[in-house]
Design an enzyme around this catalytic site. Structure first.
Site, short mmCIF file in Angstrom:
data_model
loop_
_atom_site.label_atom_id
_atom_site.label_comp_id
_atom_site.label_asym_id
_atom_site.label_seq_id
_atom_site.Cartn_x
_atom_site.Cartn_y
_atom_site.Cartn_z
CD1 TRP A 101 -2.25 -2.15 1.72
CD2 TRP A 101 -3.07 -1.02 -0.08
NE1 TRP A 101 -3.30 -2.80 1.03
CE2 TRP A 101 -3.76 -2.51 0.04
CE3 TRP A 101 -3.37 -0.38 -1.13
CZ2 TRP A 101 -4.73 -2.94 -0.74
CZ3 TRP A 101 -4.55 -0.63 -2.04
CH2 TRP A 101 -4.91 -2.01 -1.78
CG ASP A 170 -3.37 3.84 3.99
OD1 ASP A 170 -4.48 3.28 4.62
OD2 ASP A 170 -3.32 3.25 3.09
CE LYS A 194 -8.06 -3.64 3.59
NZ LYS A 194 -7.98 -2.54 2.63
#
Ligand SMILES: *Cc1c(COP(=O)(O)O)cnc(C)c1O
Length: 318
Positions: A101, A170, A194
């Site tokens: 990511w 993030d 999530k």
């Protein structure tokens, strides 16, 4: 029967929350309508939305120096929105590369700004997060970006980075899993699917100072300040996802808040890691200090068995 769902995201939602949503689906609070059929400008929806925001602020102990935005576009949209606003082709931004990511965030940010990768563990298959001693920080950076929990590799940095520039994180797969010291950050973002609720919602916690640093050339939709001024209702927000996230926040509070979540999550992770560590069949490749509490990947000790193992797994699932 509900299955045991280990998917990182979209992830499991508390069954009690789903049951409540089911009971309200056709008729929200005797209104004769579903909440998802209601105008986002109605007083009813506004109340639902602002209660959710307040509960989130309480859960995370967020001070008045910050605003919390309920946006769309996922965490991926933030990969662009952040450099678009806070850096430029004439500036540079620092990024730590510790997994898939952060790599994607760097790739998108490179389209808007010079990017300085302060350190990388890519050559070692992202099996750890580079230590502070190895970072090559730029004193002129506009901000420092990192991913505290790399969902795919299961690599975590357990404490906020200590830097002198605005810190951006993030937190898609770690938010709400344990208490976080928000005051260390200038901007935190997380896609909802999530740890928060259904996909379609992205939460941004932003220090109000950042509004002044924003690129004024951007259209309103790409300005954090405009979303803030309109209470995240610049356009139609994902009303159903917002409502459902609000129910998850109430559930988290009832369960004892983030301290209680932390205890549960550490116990779950410890149970899994100790099983893997004691097994001669499975192993975890991540450096102990960087083991994620939220995502516990495993590989096989014997690589030759990987393909057979995956084939059996596929047969069981599908
Ligand atoms: C899943 C995930 C993303 C991507 O989220 P989208 O909402 O699908 O854009 C980004 N970062 C991290 C850390 C993730 O776990």
């Amino acid at each position: 029967m509900r299955v045991r769902n280990f998917c990182a995201g979209p992830a499991v939602i508390p069954e009690a929350v789903l049951a409540e949503v089911k009971s309200e689906l056709l008729d929200w609070g005797d209104s004769g309508m579903s909440i998802m059929e209601m105008s986002h400008r109605s007083s009813i929806f506004n109340e639902v939305a602002m209660t959710a925001k307040k509960d989130f602020i309480d859960l995370m102990s967020i001070s008045d120096d910050y605003d919390v935005l309920f946006l769309q576009g996922g965490a991926t949209h933030q990969f662009s929105m952040i450099p678009m606003n806070f850096s430029s082709k004439d500036d540079s931004a620092d990024y730590l590369l510790s997994g898939t990511w952060s790599k994607k965030a760097i790739s998108e940010a490179s389209k808007y700004s010079n990017i300085n990768v302060i350190a990388s563990s890519e050559e070692d298959n992202f099996t750890y997060a580079p230590k502070k001693e190895s970072w090559n920080l730029d004193t002129n950076t506009k901000y420092v970006h990192y991913v505290p929990n790399e969902t795919i590799q299961g690599v975590a940095i357990h404490n906020p980075l200590e830097v002198n520039s605005p810190l951006v994180a993030d937190m898609s797969s770690v938010i709400l899993s344990e208490p976080i010291d928000v005051s260390k950050f200038s901007l935190i973002y997380a896609g909802a699917q999530k740890n928060i609720g259904p996909a379609g919602l992205t939460i941004v916690i932003i220090h109000k100072e950042m509004f002044e640093k924003e690129n004024s050339d951007n259209s309103n939709f790409f300005k954090y300040s405009k979303h803030s001024e309109s209470n995240s209702m610049l356009n139609t927000p994902p009303t159903f996802a917002w409502y459902l996230a609000g129910k998850v926040f109430k559930w988290l509070k009832k369960e004892g808040g983030l301290e209680a979540m932390r205890k549960k999550n550490y116990l779950k992770a410890e149970t899994l890691y100790s099983y893997i560590d004691n097994s001669s069949f499975f192993s975890n490749p991540v450096k102990i200090d960087n083991r994620s509490i939220m995502n516990v990947p495993f590989i096989l000790d014997n690589k030759d068995l990987d393909s057979v193992f995956l084939m059996i797994l596929r047969m069981q699932v599908y």
